[in-house]
Design a protein around this motif. Structure first.
Motif, PDB file in Angstrom:
ATOM      1  N   TYR A  91     -37.693 -21.971   6.810  1.00  0.00           N
ATOM      2  CA  TYR A  91     -38.417 -23.052   7.486  1.00  0.00           C
ATOM      3  C   TYR A  91     -37.468 -24.246   7.612  1.00  0.00           C
ATOM      4  N   PHE A  92     -37.218 -24.698   8.834  1.00  0.00           N
ATOM      5  CA  PHE A  92     -36.295 -25.804   9.052  1.00  0.00           C
ATOM      6  C   PHE A  92     -36.738 -26.593  10.284  1.00  0.00           C
ATOM      7  N   ARG A  93     -36.156 -27.764  10.434  1.00  0.00           N
ATOM      8  CA  ARG A  93     -36.459 -28.621  11.582  1.00  0.00           C
ATOM      9  C   ARG A  93     -35.215 -29.437  11.925  1.00  0.00           C
ATOM     10  N   VAL A  94     -35.218 -29.967  13.131  1.00  0.00           N
ATOM     11  CA  VAL A  94     -34.104 -30.798  13.603  1.00  0.00           C
ATOM     12  C   VAL A  94     -34.307 -32.205  13.080  1.00  0.00           C
ATOM     13  N   GLN A  95     -33.351 -32.671  12.313  1.00  0.00           N
ATOM     14  CA  GLN A  95     -33.419 -34.024  11.762  1.00  0.00           C
ATOM     15  C   GLN A  95     -32.647 -35.028  12.618  1.00  0.00           C
ATOM     16  N   ASP A  96     -31.536 -34.595  13.222  1.00  0.00           N
ATOM     17  CA  ASP A  96     -30.731 -35.460  14.089  1.00  0.00           C
ATOM     18  C   ASP A  96     -30.585 -34.763  15.438  1.00  0.00           C
ATOM     19  N   PRO A  97     -31.378 -35.123  16.453  1.00  0.00           N
ATOM     20  CA  PRO A  97     -31.298 -34.436  17.748  1.00  0.00           C
ATOM     21  C   PRO A  97     -29.933 -34.533  18.413  1.00  0.00           C
ATOM     22  N   LEU A  98     -29.228 -35.647  18.210  1.00  0.00           N
ATOM     23  CA  LEU A  98     -27.920 -35.800  18.840  1.00  0.00           C
ATOM     24  C   LEU A  98     -26.936 -34.770  18.312  1.00  0.00           C
ATOM     25  N   ARG A  99     -26.879 -34.583  16.994  1.00  0.00           N
ATOM     26  CA  ARG A  99     -25.983 -33.578  16.420  1.00  0.00           C
ATOM     27  C   ARG A  99     -26.403 -32.170  16.825  1.00  0.00           C
ATOM     28  N   ALA A 100     -27.716 -31.893  16.804  1.00  0.00           N
ATOM     29  CA  ALA A 100     -28.174 -30.552  17.168  1.00  0.00           C
ATOM     30  C   ALA A 100     -27.820 -30.215  18.608  1.00  0.00           C
ATOM     31  N   ALA A 101     -27.723 -31.244  19.494  1.00  0.00           N
ATOM     32  CA  ALA A 101     -27.401 -30.990  20.892  1.00  0.00           C
ATOM     33  C   ALA A 101     -25.903 -30.974  21.154  1.00  0.00           C
ATOM     34  N   VAL A 102     -25.114 -31.613  20.264  1.00  0.00           N
ATOM     35  CA  VAL A 102     -23.678 -31.759  20.529  1.00  0.00           C
ATOM     36  C   VAL A 102     -22.839 -30.888  19.602  1.00  0.00           C
ATOM     37  N   GLN A 103     -23.159 -30.868  18.296  1.00  0.00           N
ATOM     38  CA  GLN A 103     -22.282 -30.228  17.320  1.00  0.00           C
ATOM     39  C   GLN A 103     -22.325 -28.706  17.372  1.00  0.00           C
ATOM     40  N   VAL A 104     -23.444 -28.121  17.775  1.00  0.00           N
ATOM     41  CA  VAL A 104     -23.580 -26.665  17.775  1.00  0.00           C
ATOM     42  C   VAL A 104     -24.150 -26.236  19.118  1.00  0.00           C
ATOM     43  N   GLN A 105     -23.681 -25.066  19.569  1.00  0.00           N
ATOM     44  CA  GLN A 105     -24.100 -24.600  20.882  1.00  0.00           C
ATOM     45  C   GLN A 105     -25.563 -24.160  20.879  1.00  0.00           C
ATOM     46  N   ASN A 106     -25.940 -23.360  19.882  1.00  0.00           N
ATOM     47  CA  ASN A 106     -27.320 -22.882  19.753  1.00  0.00           C
ATOM     48  C   ASN A 106     -27.670 -22.929  18.272  1.00  0.00           C
ATOM     49  N   TYR A 107     -28.376 -23.985  17.870  1.00  0.00           N
ATOM     50  CA  TYR A 107     -28.611 -24.166  16.436  1.00  0.00           C
ATOM     51  C   TYR A 107     -29.551 -23.100  15.877  1.00  0.00           C
ATOM     52  N   LEU A 108     -30.432 -22.528  16.676  1.00  0.00           N
ATOM     53  CA  LEU A 108     -31.311 -21.467  16.194  1.00  0.00           C
ATOM     54  C   LEU A 108     -30.510 -20.225  15.801  1.00  0.00           C
ATOM     55  N   PHE A 109     -29.607 -19.822  16.669  1.00  0.00           N
ATOM     56  CA  PHE A 109     -28.778 -18.660  16.366  1.00  0.00           C
ATOM     57  C   PHE A 109     -27.851 -18.942  15.192  1.00  0.00           C
ATOM     58  N   ALA A 110     -27.334 -20.165  15.121  1.00  0.00           N
ATOM     59  CA  ALA A 110     -26.421 -20.508  14.024  1.00  0.00           C
ATOM     60  C   ALA A 110     -27.135 -20.471  12.673  1.00  0.00           C
ATOM     61  N   VAL A 111     -28.331 -21.027  12.617  1.00  0.00           N
ATOM     62  CA  VAL A 111     -29.082 -21.012  11.356  1.00  0.00           C
ATOM     63  C   VAL A 111     -29.449 -19.590  10.961  1.00  0.00           C
ATOM     64  N   GLU A 112     -29.785 -18.763  11.925  1.00  0.00           N
ATOM     65  CA  GLU A 112     -30.126 -17.365  11.608  1.00  0.00           C
ATOM     66  C   GLU A 112     -28.944 -16.625  10.998  1.00  0.00           C
ATOM     67  N   GLN A 113     -27.744 -16.815  11.562  1.00  0.00           N
ATOM     68  CA  GLN A 113     -26.566 -16.133  11.027  1.00  0.00           C
ATOM     69  C   GLN A 113     -26.202 -16.640   9.632  1.00  0.00           C
ATOM     70  N   VAL A 114     -26.310 -17.938   9.428  1.00  0.00           N
ATOM     71  CA  VAL A 114     -26.026 -18.486   8.098  1.00  0.00           C
ATOM     72  C   VAL A 114     -27.030 -17.967   7.077  1.00  0.00           C
ATOM     73  N   ALA A 115     -28.302 -17.840   7.481  1.00  0.00           N
ATOM     74  CA  ALA A 115     -29.320 -17.328   6.566  1.00  0.00           C
ATOM     75  C   ALA A 115     -29.044 -15.880   6.178  1.00  0.00           C
ATOM     76  N   GLN A 116     -28.589 -15.064   7.115  1.00  0.00           N
ATOM     77  CA  GLN A 116     -28.291 -13.671   6.799  1.00  0.00           C
ATOM     78  C   GLN A 116     -27.118 -13.540   5.837  1.00  0.00           C
ATOM     79  N   THR A 117     -26.051 -14.282   6.098  1.00  0.00           N
ATOM     80  CA  THR A 117     -24.881 -14.203   5.206  1.00  0.00           C
ATOM     81  C   THR A 117     -25.205 -14.770   3.821  1.00  0.00           C
TER      82      THR A 117
END
Length: 301
Positions: A91-117
């Motif tokens: 369970y997660f949420r976007v805390q800083d919209p600017l970083r979520a839009a700029v720092q990572v291409q697709n934050y949903l996919f990134a969080v999923e991969q980090v959770a699996q590893t």
């Protein structure tokens, strides 16, 4: 003149079109990130009606709701060499919209991969007993592992929970046998404790009865009453040694009184009819004593 009116009309239409095309509505569950000529603006557009410059600004809406992401089952080997499959949910949420839009291409996919590893890493560092019974601590460790890289993307991990642990059939049978052995051990311990307490109570009762022989008689009579309630059974009543001792103690005073009376008068004194079993037993003992003494006196004469 006509041409000027046409031009003015076109300009008015362009202004109206620009005004309407520059209106953006941001919902309550979203935040707007403005890219002006490709450069992200630091000011985040809040929910409501927002104006942008048509052709210059581009708005990207970022959802700030809590996202529920199931983590696919990951297969791994625990620290005690047991092959398991573990799945979880994050369970997660976007805390800083600017970083979520700029720092990572697709934050949903990134969080999923980090959770699996991270889940695979947790499986390798834990034992089977921890995965089965100590999930709260593992959930906190897993959330910390995912939250570390997600903070740089403007993502806040609320919680991560392990849903299920899939074991091989052989390991399930082993765990079941272990649980049965544990329950049997507890049952034996409880039975032994009950017998120990019962033996202690019986020892206390016997100590009390040894001090008061009358209590043993009352207990015997109570047992007889309980057994006699079932008329289909034959009652065989034992005679305890303590009861004989009680009769012996009851007969000694009467015997000594009779001997003194016989020595004074020379003949045994008639005793009253016994009214109780104890007096009857004492009377019988006295009569036998008189007969014995009379025989000895006749032999001497």
């Amino acid at each position: 003149m006509m041409i000027i009116n046409i031009v003015l009309g076109l300009i008015a239409l362009l202004v109206i079109w620009a005004g309407f095309s520059g209106i953006r509505i941001v919902n309550q569950i979203e935040r707007g990130v403005i890219f002006r000529l490709g450069q992200a603006q630091r000011k985040i557009r809040q929910p409501g009606l927002n104006l942008i410059i048509p052709g210059v600004d581009r708005m990207k809406k970022v959802n700030v709701q809590i996202v529920t992401m199931p983590v696919p089952a990951q297969e791994g080997i625990t620290r005690d060499n047991v092959s398991v499959q573990v799945d979880a949910v994050a369970y997660f949420r976007v805390q800083d919209p600017l970083r979520a839009a700029v720092q990572v291409q697709n934050y949903l996919f990134a969080v999923e991969q980090v959770a699996q590893t991270s889940l695979r890493s947790i499986i390798g560092k834990s034992e089977l007993d921890d995965l089965l019974s100590n999930r709260e601590e593992l959930n906190r460790g897993l959330a910390l592992m995912i939250d570390s890289p997600a903070l740089g993307w403007g993502i806040h991990i609320d919680r991560v929970e392990i849903k299920d642990v899939h074991l091989p059939e052989s390991m399930k049978r082993s765990v079941a046998r272990q649980a049965e052995a544990e329950r049997e051990r507890r049952a034996r311990v409880i039975t032994a404790e009950g017998e120990f307490q019962a033996a202690r109570k019986l020892a206390d009762a016997s100590a009390i009865m040894s001090e008061t022989p009358g209590a043993l008689q009352l207990r015997l009579l109570q047992t007889v009453v309980e057994v006699a309630a079932e008329k289909s059974s034959t009652l065989v009543m034992p005679l305890p040694v303590e009861l004989l001792r009680f009769f012996d103690r009851a007969s000694r005073p009467a015997e000594r009184g009779a001997e003194r009376s016989w020595e004074e008068s020379g003949e045994p004194e008639e005793l009253p009819d016994p009214a109780t079993p104890e007096l009857a037993q004492a009377d019988e003992v006295v009569r036998r004593s008189f007969a014995y003494h009379a025989g000895e006196e006749a032999d001497r004469r």
